[in-house]
Each structure stands twice: as structure tokens, then as C-alpha cells.
Motif scaffolding. Structure first.
Motif, PDB file in Angstrom:
ATOM      1  N   ALA A 131       0.831  -1.201   0.000  1.00 36.62           N
ATOM      2  CA  ALA A 131       0.000   0.000   0.000  1.00 36.62           C
ATOM      3  C   ALA A 131       0.869   1.256   0.000  1.00 36.62           C
ATOM      4  N   PHE A 132       1.958   1.215   0.745  1.00 37.23           N
ATOM      5  CA  PHE A 132       2.883   2.343   0.770  1.00 37.23           C
ATOM      6  C   PHE A 132       3.482   2.561  -0.621  1.00 37.23           C
ATOM      7  N   GLY A 133       3.853   1.462  -1.283  1.00 36.71           N
ATOM      8  CA  GLY A 133       4.375   1.574  -2.641  1.00 36.71           C
ATOM      9  C   GLY A 133       3.351   2.169  -3.589  1.00 36.71           C
ATOM     10  N   GLN A 259      -6.352  20.282  -9.199  1.00 34.64           N
ATOM     11  CA  GLN A 259      -5.238  19.360  -9.414  1.00 34.64           C
ATOM     12  C   GLN A 259      -5.808  18.036  -9.919  1.00 34.64           C
ATOM     13  N   PHE A 260      -5.328  17.587 -11.071  1.00 36.92           N
ATOM     14  CA  PHE A 260      -5.875  16.380 -11.676  1.00 36.92           C
ATOM     15  C   PHE A 260      -4.818  15.270 -11.699  1.00 36.92           C
ATOM     16  N   PRO A 261      -5.174  14.070 -11.259  1.00 31.99           N
ATOM     17  CA  PRO A 261      -4.210  12.967 -11.224  1.00 31.99           C
ATOM     18  C   PRO A 261      -3.865  12.472 -12.623  1.00 31.99           C
ATOM     19  N   ASP A 262      -2.638  11.974 -12.773  1.00 27.39           N
ATOM     20  CA  ASP A 262      -2.229  11.402 -14.040  1.00 27.39           C
ATOM     21  C   ASP A 262      -2.395   9.884 -13.999  1.00 27.39           C
ATOM     22  N   LYS A 263      -1.913   9.206 -15.019  1.00 27.20           N
ATOM     23  CA  LYS A 263      -2.103   7.756 -15.106  1.00 27.20           C
ATOM     24  C   LYS A 263      -1.407   7.020 -13.970  1.00 27.20           C
ATOM     25  N   TRP A 264      -0.273   7.565 -13.490  1.00 30.55           N
ATOM     26  CA  TRP A 264       0.450   6.890 -12.404  1.00 30.55           C
ATOM     27  C   TRP A 264      -0.337   6.941 -11.101  1.00 30.55           C
ATOM     28  N   SER A 265      -1.121   8.002 -10.925  1.00 33.25           N
ATOM     29  CA  SER A 265      -1.972   8.083  -9.745  1.00 33.25           C
ATOM     30  C   SER A 265      -3.021   6.980  -9.768  1.00 33.25           C
ATOM     31  N   PHE A 266      -3.581   6.722 -10.942  1.00 29.36           N
ATOM     32  CA  PHE A 266      -4.580   5.658 -11.043  1.00 29.36           C
ATOM     33  C   PHE A 266      -3.949   4.287 -10.790  1.00 29.36           C
ATOM     34  N   VAL A 267      -2.688   4.129 -11.177  1.00 24.29           N
ATOM     35  CA  VAL A 267      -1.971   2.894 -10.839  1.00 24.29           C
ATOM     36  C   VAL A 267      -1.891   2.747  -9.332  1.00 24.29           C
ATOM     37  N   GLY A 268      -1.604   3.859  -8.654  1.00 26.44           N
ATOM     38  CA  GLY A 268      -1.559   3.843  -7.197  1.00 26.44           C
ATOM     39  C   GLY A 268      -2.891   3.472  -6.584  1.00 26.44           C
ATOM     40  N   TYR A 269      -3.996   4.008  -7.132  1.00 25.80           N
ATOM     41  CA  TYR A 269      -5.314   3.660  -6.620  1.00 25.80           C
ATOM     42  C   TYR A 269      -5.537   2.154  -6.674  1.00 25.80           C
ATOM     43  N   ILE A 270      -5.204   1.576  -7.822  1.00 28.40           N
ATOM     44  CA  ILE A 270      -5.428   0.143  -8.018  1.00 28.40           C
ATOM     45  C   ILE A 270      -4.602  -0.681  -7.021  1.00 28.40           C
ATOM     46  N   ILE A 271      -3.349  -0.288  -6.831  1.00 28.85           N
ATOM     47  CA  ILE A 271      -2.470  -1.020  -5.904  1.00 28.85           C
ATOM     48  C   ILE A 271      -3.014  -0.937  -4.481  1.00 28.85           C
ATOM     49  N   ILE A 272      -3.388   0.256  -4.048  1.00 29.12           N
ATOM     50  CA  ILE A 272      -3.880   0.437  -2.678  1.00 29.12           C
ATOM     51  C   ILE A 272      -5.167  -0.350  -2.447  1.00 29.12           C
ATOM     52  N   ILE A 273      -6.090  -0.245  -3.387  1.00 30.07           N
ATOM     53  CA  ILE A 273      -7.356  -0.984  -3.247  1.00 30.07           C
ATOM     54  C   ILE A 273      -7.097  -2.484  -3.244  1.00 30.07           C
TER      55      ILE A 273
END
Length: 297
Positions: A131-133, A259-273
Motif C-alpha cells: 500500500a505504501f508503494g 489538481q488532476f491525477p495522471d495515469k500513475w496516480s490511477f496505478v496507485g489507486y489500483i495497488i492500494i485498493i
């Protein structure tokens, strides 16, 4: 027991939203001194806590001497954590400051293992690290562009918060009511920052005052919620859900800060969830199955 875990998850997600809202209000309050922000944030929260005590008829009871000591450590650690977090919010990029504050769940697990003797499996540790990653994809911290001192303050803020939440877990297990914990902490923080406020007070605009009022109200909601969360379940089972604050912060940033998230932010969402779901499955199914096999062996 399962119902308690469900409640704990709901409470910690609610606290994450409240604290994300608090961060937005603190940022919007502008260039006020850090101690002034901390004082007024806790002053408003103190009134709410006292009102809650009176409304519920809860007596201000702490219990034995050890509870007094732990409550003091909770208040001191939480105050230092808040000062570090607010200072970082005022000097650094909002996302970088949040990243440093999100070290608190790691310290919760470490302190719970050391002081509360809660067991920690390798799987649970790996999911928290995962989750931290994932949060790094969202925050994308650029520490090379940030002064060292604010970064250290933010890191120490996360440590202080982690120590405070560990104490909340202990106090909840030993019968200290949530409103009592919140009232004690808020009162302690006001007294701690009052001398700085007297000598460094800066006049506020109406907008700044309303932002600090909003920060105090949302922080009180976060404190009550996270106190309830750690009173219902061990830190190792629910701390990963605190990372939902990153998602709430991103949404609030999109709406109010553009402030709008980029594609890497969405990668983070998926990992955390994904990590949150894995923890849920492990705690509610795989871990139980393992325990059952050990008992029948």
C-alpha cells in the motif's frame, strides 16, 4: 468479532476523509504561523469534544495510573505529530507533506508490535508495504526540490501520529472512552501551543478564520472516528485502510485546487485498493482457515 472489524474499517475510512478535509482547510488558511493553526484547530475540536461528553453524559474518567501515562504520551505524540504535519503543509507541496504523514500507519504497526505485543505476520507486513508503494505512484514525491528541515518535520509528524494512534488502541482496550481521549488531547495541544500563540499571533481574515474552523470541525470528526477504529480492531488489521486518505485528498484537490491525477496516480489507486482487499480476505478467510487447521492438527 467480525462486526467489530467491519465497524473499524468504516470508522478508519471516515477518519481518512475527515483528515483529508482538514488538510485542505489548513492549506487554504494561508501563511498563518504553524502554532496558530494548531491552536485554533484544536480549540474548535475541544469545544466539540466537551459538547460530546456533556451530551452523552460520559464522565471524564481515565482509570489507573498507567492509563494516565499512556494518555499523556498520546497527547504529546499527537501534538508533535500535528505540528510537524502542519509545518510541512505550509512549507512543502501538499502531496509531499501528505506522503510524509502517511508514514504513521507504519509506526502504528511498529509501536503496536513493540508496546502492545500484537502479532504481525509476514503477509500483513507485505500488504502494508504494498500500500505504501502504491501511495508513491499517487504522491510522486520530489524530495530533491524540498528543503531538508520541512521534510524532517513531516517525517517526525508521521512518527508522532503513529505513536498517538498506538496509544489510542491501548486506551480503547482499557476502557477509556473516545470523547475523553479527544478532549484530553485537544486541551493538551491548546495549552502546549498557547505560549507560541501569544508571542506570534497574526491577525486573520474572515476566510482564514473559517478555514481554521472547518479544519477544527473536520479534525474532531477524524479524531472521534480513528479513536473508535483503533478501539474496535488491532492496528495491523485496519491501518492499511488509512491510505484511502490519499484518494480523498486527490478528489478534493481536483474539485477545490484544480489538481488532476495522471495515469500513475490511477496505478496507485489500483495497488492500494488491491492491498486493502487482500488484507480483508486474509483477516476474514485465509487467516481463520489457517487457525482452524492448526487447531485440528
Amino acid at each position: 468479532m467480525v462486526k467489530k472489524k467491519y465497524k473499524a474499517v468504516i470508522y478508519i475510512v471516515l477518519s481518512a476523509f475527515c483528515f483529508a478535509l482538514m488538510g485542505l482547510f489548513v492549506t487554504k488558511s494561508g501563511d498563518l504561523p504553524t502554532m496558530q493553526k494548531v491552536f485554533f484547530r484544536n480549540l474548535f475540536a475541544l469545544f466539540i469534544a466537551i459538547g460530546s461528553l456533556k451530551k452523552s453524559g460520559t464522565k471524564f474518567e481515565i482509570g489507573d495510573k498507567k492509563n494516565h501515562a499512556v494518555l499523556f504520551v498520546r497527547a504529546f505524540g499527537g501534538t508533535i505529530g500535528m505540528i510537524g504535519n502542519f509545518y510541512a503543509l505550509g512549507k512543502m507541496n501538499l502531496s509531499d507533506a501528505l506522503m510524509l504523514n502517511k508514514m504513521s500507519p507504519f509506526f502504528v504497526i511498529v509501536f503496536s508490535y513493540i508496546f502492545l505485543k500484537e502479532k504481525l505476520t509476514r503477509f500483513q507486513l507485505l500488504t502494508v508495504l504494498g500500500a505504501f508503494g502504491g501511495s508513491l505512484f499517487i504522491i510522486k514525491p520530489s524530495f530533491s526540490n524540498v528543503d531538508l528541515f520541512p521534510a524532517i518535520c513531516g517525517f517526525l509528524g508521521g512518527m508522532g501520529a503513529g505513536l498517538a494512534y498506538t496509544c489510542v488502541r491501548y486506551l480503547g482496550q482499557h476502557g477509556v472512552k473516545g470523547p475523553v481521549i479527544v478532549a484530553y488531547f485537544s486541551g493538551f495541544s491548546c495549552l502546549f501551543t498557547l505560549p507560541f500563540l501569544i508571542f506570534q499571533f497574526k491577525p486573520m481574515t474572515l476566510a482564514q478564520f473559517l478555514c481554521l474552523l472547518g479544519a477544527g470541525i473536520s479534525a474532531a470528526g477524524g479524531q472521534f472516528s480513528i479513536t473508535a477504529a483503533y478501539s474496535h480492531a488491532p492496528a495491523k488489521e485496519i491501518s492499511v485502510y488509512d491510505y484511502s486518505q490519499l484518494i480523498f485528498t486527490t478528489i478534493l484537490g481536483m474539485i477545490f485546487l484544480h489538481q488532476f491525477p495522471d495515469k500513475w496516480s490511477f496505478v496507485g489507486y489500483i495497488i492500494i485498493i488491491t492491498m486493502a482487499v487482500l488484507v480483508f480476505i486474509y483477516n476474514n478467510f485465509l487467516h481463520k482457515a489457517s487457525d482452524a487447521e492448526n487447531k485440528t492438527a
